[in-house]
Design a protein around this motif. Structure first.
Motif, short mmCIF file in Angstrom:
data_model
loop_
_atom_site.label_atom_id
_atom_site.label_comp_id
_atom_site.label_asym_id
_atom_site.label_seq_id
_atom_site.Cartn_x
_atom_site.Cartn_y
_atom_site.Cartn_z
N GLU A 38 0.75 -1.18 -0.06
CA GLU A 38 0.07 0.01 -0.02
C GLU A 38 0.81 1.31 -0.12
OE1 GLU A 38 -3.47 0.34 -0.08
OE2 GLU A 38 -3.28 -1.41 -0.97
N PRO A 74 9.19 -12.32 2.04
CA PRO A 74 7.98 -12.84 2.91
C PRO A 74 6.72 -11.91 2.24
CG PRO A 74 10.02 -12.54 4.06
CD PRO A 74 10.32 -12.00 3.01
N ARG A 75 5.59 -12.31 2.28
CA ARG A 75 4.38 -11.60 1.85
C ARG A 75 3.18 -11.97 2.60
NH1 ARG A 75 2.91 -7.85 -1.91
NH2 ARG A 75 0.79 -7.54 -1.97
N ALA A 76 2.57 -10.99 3.20
CA ALA A 76 1.33 -11.29 4.23
C ALA A 76 0.36 -10.80 3.29
CB ALA A 76 1.59 -11.04 5.51
N GLY A 80 1.37 -3.05 3.84
CA GLY A 80 2.27 -2.34 4.55
C GLY A 80 2.44 -1.06 3.80
N PRO A 116 1.16 -17.27 10.33
CA PRO A 116 0.99 -15.92 9.93
C PRO A 116 -0.11 -15.56 8.95
CG PRO A 116 2.65 -17.20 8.98
CD PRO A 116 1.97 -18.03 9.98
N GLY A 147 1.14 -12.25 10.57
CA GLY A 147 2.49 -12.36 10.32
C GLY A 147 3.12 -11.13 9.93
N GLU A 152 6.31 -6.21 11.34
CA GLU A 152 6.22 -4.90 11.53
C GLU A 152 6.21 -4.33 12.80
OE1 GLU A 152 7.09 -2.99 9.19
OE2 GLU A 152 6.68 -3.71 7.22
N GLY A 156 -1.52 0.75 16.53
CA GLY A 156 -2.93 0.86 16.30
C GLY A 156 -3.27 1.98 17.41
N GLU A 205 10.79 -7.26 10.10
CA GLU A 205 10.52 -7.00 8.57
C GLU A 205 11.22 -7.85 7.46
OE1 GLU A 205 11.26 -2.93 7.33
OE2 GLU A 205 10.57 -1.86 9.38
N ALA A 209 14.36 -13.64 8.96
CA ALA A 209 13.69 -15.28 8.82
C ALA A 209 12.27 -15.23 8.51
CB ALA A 209 13.87 -16.09 10.29
N GLU A 425 5.46 2.79 13.79
CA GLU A 425 4.55 1.66 13.82
C GLU A 425 4.70 0.87 12.30
OE1 GLU A 425 0.79 2.47 15.02
OE2 GLU A 425 0.14 3.44 12.96
N HIS A 426 5.02 1.86 11.16
CA HIS A 426 5.00 1.28 9.97
C HIS A 426 6.16 0.68 9.28
CE1 HIS A 426 1.45 4.48 8.82
NE2 HIS A 426 1.25 3.35 9.75
C1 LIG Z 1 -5.66 1.81 5.55
C2 LIG Z 1 -4.33 1.38 6.39
C3 LIG Z 1 -4.12 1.60 7.81
C4 LIG Z 1 -3.16 1.18 8.48
N1 LIG Z 1 -3.13 1.53 9.71
C5 LIG Z 1 -2.07 1.02 10.58
C6 LIG Z 1 -2.17 0.92 11.97
O1 LIG Z 1 -2.92 1.55 12.64
N2 LIG Z 1 -1.02 0.61 12.50
C7 LIG Z 1 -0.02 0.08 12.10
O2 LIG Z 1 0.74 -0.67 12.82
N3 LIG Z 1 -0.01 -0.20 10.78
C8 LIG Z 1 -1.02 0.18 10.04
N4 LIG Z 1 -1.02 0.10 8.63
C9 LIG Z 1 0.37 -0.53 7.97
C10 LIG Z 1 0.02 -2.02 7.98
O3 LIG Z 1 -1.35 -2.49 7.76
C11 LIG Z 1 0.82 -2.97 8.75
O4 LIG Z 1 2.16 -2.72 8.76
C12 LIG Z 1 0.53 -4.34 8.93
O5 LIG Z 1 1.32 -4.91 10.24
C13 LIG Z 1 1.09 -4.96 7.70
O6 LIG Z 1 0.35 -6.49 7.66
P1 LIG Z 1 0.34 -7.16 6.18
O7 LIG Z 1 -0.10 -8.53 6.44
O8 LIG Z 1 -0.26 -6.50 5.20
O9 LIG Z 1 2.03 -7.39 5.93
P2 LIG Z 1 2.78 -7.18 4.50
O10 LIG Z 1 2.60 -5.65 3.99
O11 LIG Z 1 2.38 -8.28 3.55
O12 LIG Z 1 4.24 -7.11 4.98
C14 LIG Z 1 4.81 -6.33 5.96
C15 LIG Z 1 6.07 -6.87 6.08
O13 LIG Z 1 6.32 -8.03 6.88
C16 LIG Z 1 7.10 -9.14 6.17
N5 LIG Z 1 6.51 -10.16 6.42
C17 LIG Z 1 5.20 -10.66 6.07
N6 LIG Z 1 5.05 -12.11 6.49
C18 LIG Z 1 5.95 -12.19 7.23
C19 LIG Z 1 6.34 -13.66 7.61
N7 LIG Z 1 5.81 -14.85 7.64
N8 LIG Z 1 7.57 -13.78 8.16
C20 LIG Z 1 8.59 -12.63 8.14
N9 LIG Z 1 8.29 -11.55 7.58
C21 LIG Z 1 6.95 -11.38 6.84
C22 LIG Z 1 6.95 -8.58 4.72
O14 LIG Z 1 8.25 -9.02 4.17
C23 LIG Z 1 7.13 -6.86 4.93
O15 LIG Z 1 8.51 -6.72 5.25
C24 LIG Z 1 -2.11 0.48 7.73
C25 LIG Z 1 -2.20 0.31 6.49
C26 LIG Z 1 -3.25 0.72 5.67
C27 LIG Z 1 -3.09 0.27 4.23
#
Ligand SMILES: Cc1cc2nc3c(=O)[nH]c(=O)nc-3n(C[C@H](O)[C@H](O)[C@H](O)COP(=O)(O)OP(=O)(O)OC[C@H]3O[C@@H](n4cnc5c(N)ncnc54)[C@H](O)[C@@H]3O)c2cc1C
Length: 484
Positions: A38, A74-76, A80, A116, A147, A152, A156, A205, A209, A425-426
């Protein structure tokens, strides 16, 4: 410096043999959305995507990638906001999509064990049915995965009272790039045996691992809550009121700062919903108190309201029902997405000591004002965490490209001088890594690089993320060459 190898057909065949052909793809239509998250303006291309369903399958993929010197991303859920899941060096996207089971909700120990790929809100709902609570609640909770939250160290609104993701992770199972499986911590609230590898992996991040299991602490669900809104005549007054609320010796479970522009962006997107006194004010605080004792909560709630009035609030308005509170929160959760749709932007996610929030906002104004650049800032002010959205508006592209990096660096320098940090947090990911030397010294950066090397000697885990360029791998500085 040696580059990475390409994904050869032979490697694809080996991955298919390990996971089943249906769970490995080079189809560009599938790969395209896996090339971004994102974060604005970023798009890479993976060469292949893998969808393992077991730890053994994850281990096989990592071993093959490591042997072939191919990057792993890695992707969840891809929600992000720092480019963490964007594959900037091609390679393999390793998805958690099929690792999506809640393995156990242990009501005796108040602990959940999950894979995860579980959606954050899904775990919250599952534990709430049992009278339990998993508090970390990123605004993306309806679709982000645990995950990604752990990788990250997500926060929140509720984290101001309950703590962030790291405060709930008791243990992990993770696979190293070598394919070895490591287990850290456990269903343990006390555990001081050796270095704290759990804490090291939380927030790493995806650069150390791949997480395959997460053990999470739960707490009793607070049955009672009150939500209130306090409008202010100026952003500075609202920001200054934050520390005053906590001085009243109550810890609200949320303390969010919203400016008029942030509210307008959300209401333009989903329609009006805040009381007119709030939408019309220059800024407001959205506060919530919770607990299980209704009488005690009533007292806390009055103390918070009085603190707001003493700090100059124009009024204090109380949500009349849980439905109304949910509506107010829906608007709050829309702000991030709404602001991002206004125009091109760059989001900073700084955090400062709570009492320095007004100074941090002044610092942002002092940098962006003279450059003629507008910002919409809002966020988890109780945690000192501000989302500063720097807006391009009608600025010509060339001017934006020239001014933006300077503006970001100048803001971060001021934030660090206030005792603050680049990211609350991001995460650092791709977009903030070059800012790291503004906060961390040579010794801290060297330690981080050495930790990375111990976990990942060949540098295949999520390359190009978190650590600033300049050592080890050849990292593409000019990302535009990688945009499709
Ligand atoms: C509208 C909106 C609001 C948001 N609000 C917040 C908020 O209030 N607080 C906040 O903290 N964040 C917020 N975020 C950011 C985001 O949602 C967070 O960072 C969230 O934790 C990312 O999760 P994800 O599953 O989408 O991970 P991804 O974006 O898929 O991955 C994030 C990171 O984690 C790594 N990763 C994923 N899975 C694994 C795994 N199994 N092992 C190792 N590494 C892994 C990836 O390589 C990447 O570096 C927001 C985002 C949006 C779009």
């Amino acid at each position: 410096v040696a580059g990475f190898a390409r994904v050869e057909p032979e490697l694809v065949r080996a991955l298919e043999a390990a996971l089943g052909a249906a769970n490995v793809t080079t189809d560009r239509a599938v790969l395209e959305p896996l090339g971004r998250d994102e974060t604005e303006d970023l798009h890479g291309w993976p060469e292949v995507a893998c969808f393992p369903a077991t730890t053994e399958e994850v281990s096989a993929v990592l071993r093959l990638a490591n042997e072939a010197n191919v990057p792993i991303v890695p992707r969840a859920a891809g929600s992000g906001l720092s480019g963490g899941a964007v594959p900037v060096h091609g390679g393999i996207v390793l998805s958690v999509k099929r690792l999506d089971r809640i393995l156990e909700i242990d009501e005796e120990n108040l602990i959940a064990t999950v894979e995860p790929g579980v959606i954050t809100e899904k775990l919250q709902q599952a534990v709430e049915e049992k009278g339990l609570f998993y508090p970390p609640d990123p605004a993306s909770k309806s679709w982000c995965n645990l995950g990604g939250n752990v990788a990250e160290n997500a926060g929140g609104p509720r984290c101001v009272k309950y703590g962030v993701t790291k405060d709930y992770v008791l243990g992990l199972e993770a696979v190293l790039p070598s394919g070895e499986v490591v287990k850290t911590g456990g269903k343990l609230r006390k555990d001081v045996t050796g270095y704290d590898l759990t804490r090291l992996l939380v927030g790493s991040e995806g650069t150390l691992a791949f997480l395959t299991k997460i053990i999470l602490e739960l707490v009793p669900y607070p049955q009672e809550r009150r939500t209130l809104m306090a409008p202010f005549a100026s952003v500075r007054e609202a920001a200054a009121a934050v520390a005053r609320v906590f001085q009243a010796r109550v810890t609200p479970c949320a303390c969010e700062l919203l400016t008029k522009a942030a509210i307008a962006a959300a209401e333009t997107r989903i329609g009006p919903g805040f009381p007119p006194e709030v939408s019309g004010a220059e800024a407001c605080l959205l506060l919530e108190v919770d607990g299980s004792d209704a009488d005690a909560l009533e007292k806390d709630f009055l103390r918070v309201g009085e603190a707001c009035l003493a700090a100059g609030a124009q009024d204090v308005l109380v949500a009349q029902s849980p439905e109304r509170a949910r509506e107010l929160w829906r608007i709050r959760r829309t702000v991030g997405e709404a602001v991002k749709r206004l125009c091109r932007y760059r989001e900073l996610d700084v955090a400062v000591p709570r009492s320095r929030v007004p100074d941090a906002l002044d610092a942002v104004d002092s940098v962006l004002g003279p450059l003629g650049i507008r910002h919409i800032s809002y966020g988890h002010a109780g945690d000192g965490n501000l989302h500063v959205n720097i807006l391009k508006d009608a600025l010509p592209d060339a001017e934006w490209t020239e001014k933006l990096p300077r503006a970001c660096a100048a803001i971060i320098e001021k934030v660090v001088a206030l005792g603050g940090t680049i990211s609350g947090e991001h995460g650092i990911g791709l977009v903030q890594k070059d800012l790291m030397p503004l906060q961390l010294g040579a010794a801290e950066l060297r330690l981080m690089r050495e930790i990375k090397r111990v976990f990942d000697p060949r540098g295949i885990m999520n390359p190009g993320k978190l650590l600033p360029d300049g050592e080890g791998r050849l990292i593409a500085r000019d990302l535009t060459r990688r945009i499709c």
